[in-house]
Enzyme design. Sequence first.
Site, short mmCIF file in Angstrom:
data_model
loop_
_atom_site.label_atom_id
_atom_site.label_comp_id
_atom_site.label_asym_id
_atom_site.label_seq_id
_atom_site.Cartn_x
_atom_site.Cartn_y
_atom_site.Cartn_z
N GLY A 25 7.07 -23.83 24.44
CA GLY A 25 7.79 -23.73 25.71
C GLY A 25 7.29 -24.63 26.82
O GLY A 25 8.06 -25.06 27.67
N ASP A 51 5.04 -13.46 31.87
CA ASP A 51 5.91 -12.29 31.89
C ASP A 51 5.02 -11.05 31.97
O ASP A 51 4.58 -10.67 33.05
CB ASP A 51 6.76 -12.36 30.61
CG ASP A 51 7.84 -11.32 30.52
OD1 ASP A 51 8.25 -10.82 31.57
OD2 ASP A 51 8.27 -11.00 29.40
P1 5GP Z 1 3.92 -12.63 28.12
O1 5GP Z 1 2.82 -12.55 27.10
O2 5GP Z 1 3.47 -13.04 29.50
O3 5GP Z 1 4.73 -11.35 28.16
O4 5GP Z 1 4.99 -13.66 27.60
C1 5GP Z 1 4.72 -14.96 27.37
C2 5GP Z 1 5.76 -15.59 26.47
O5 5GP Z 1 6.96 -14.79 26.28
C3 5GP Z 1 6.24 -16.86 27.13
O6 5GP Z 1 5.36 -17.93 26.85
C4 5GP Z 1 7.62 -17.02 26.52
O7 5GP Z 1 7.53 -17.66 25.27
C5 5GP Z 1 8.10 -15.60 26.32
N1 5GP Z 1 8.95 -15.18 27.46
C6 5GP Z 1 8.65 -14.33 28.45
N2 5GP Z 1 9.67 -14.22 29.34
C7 5GP Z 1 10.63 -15.05 28.89
C8 5GP Z 1 11.93 -15.41 29.39
O8 5GP Z 1 12.43 -14.98 30.45
N3 5GP Z 1 12.63 -16.32 28.65
C9 5GP Z 1 12.15 -16.85 27.49
N4 5GP Z 1 12.93 -17.73 26.86
N5 5GP Z 1 10.93 -16.55 27.00
C10 5GP Z 1 10.18 -15.66 27.69
#
Ligand code: 5GP
Length: 179
Positions: A43, A102
Amino acid sequence: MERVIAKVLVNEEQIKKRVAELGEQITHDYADKNLLIIGIFKGAVPFLADLIRQIRIPIRYDFMAVSSYGSSTNSSGAVRILKDLDRSIEDCHVLIVEDIVDTGLTLQYLKENLLGRQPLSLKIVTFLDKPERRKVDIHPDYNGFVIPNEFAVGYGLDYNELYRNLPYIGVLKPEIYEQ
Ligand code: 5GP
């Protein structure tokens, strides 16, 4: 491709302006420092590619690939390293480049893992921040945009590996998820 987008959250002009600002700030903060930028596959690739060209000091960059167990819309917190760095980071000031924070679970894991390798310093730059969904106390040092709790695509962010090549950040129409 535009047919699938319900609304634009961050447009191309806003991205360009903000990335230039971040590049300037990082240039200032890391002047005379040995900076290693670590991009997180897949990403962060478009953001990293734009950001490094706005940084006016010599830097190195490398990549890590991690997989968070679970689906793309709901990460579980368990993280596995699929591709690791090419070399040690003990003599580097490290800046992790991420697409979005996120829940924060992925970054928390990465941060702890990389701190264990004893870099000179460790900071985080994320293109997007969704603070409403945070599960752990993690704060990016640099942040492009704060967005609401919606599933974003484009500029590296995917849905089922698609839409990473959109040049802006958008939200998909609900029927795309229902297919
Ligand atoms: P976390 O571990 O902070 O919950 O999420 C990290 C990963 O989840 C990000 O690097 C991404 O790949 C995915 N992710 C989180 N939110 C989104 C979003 O709104 N859209 C997309 N496409 N991927 C997300």
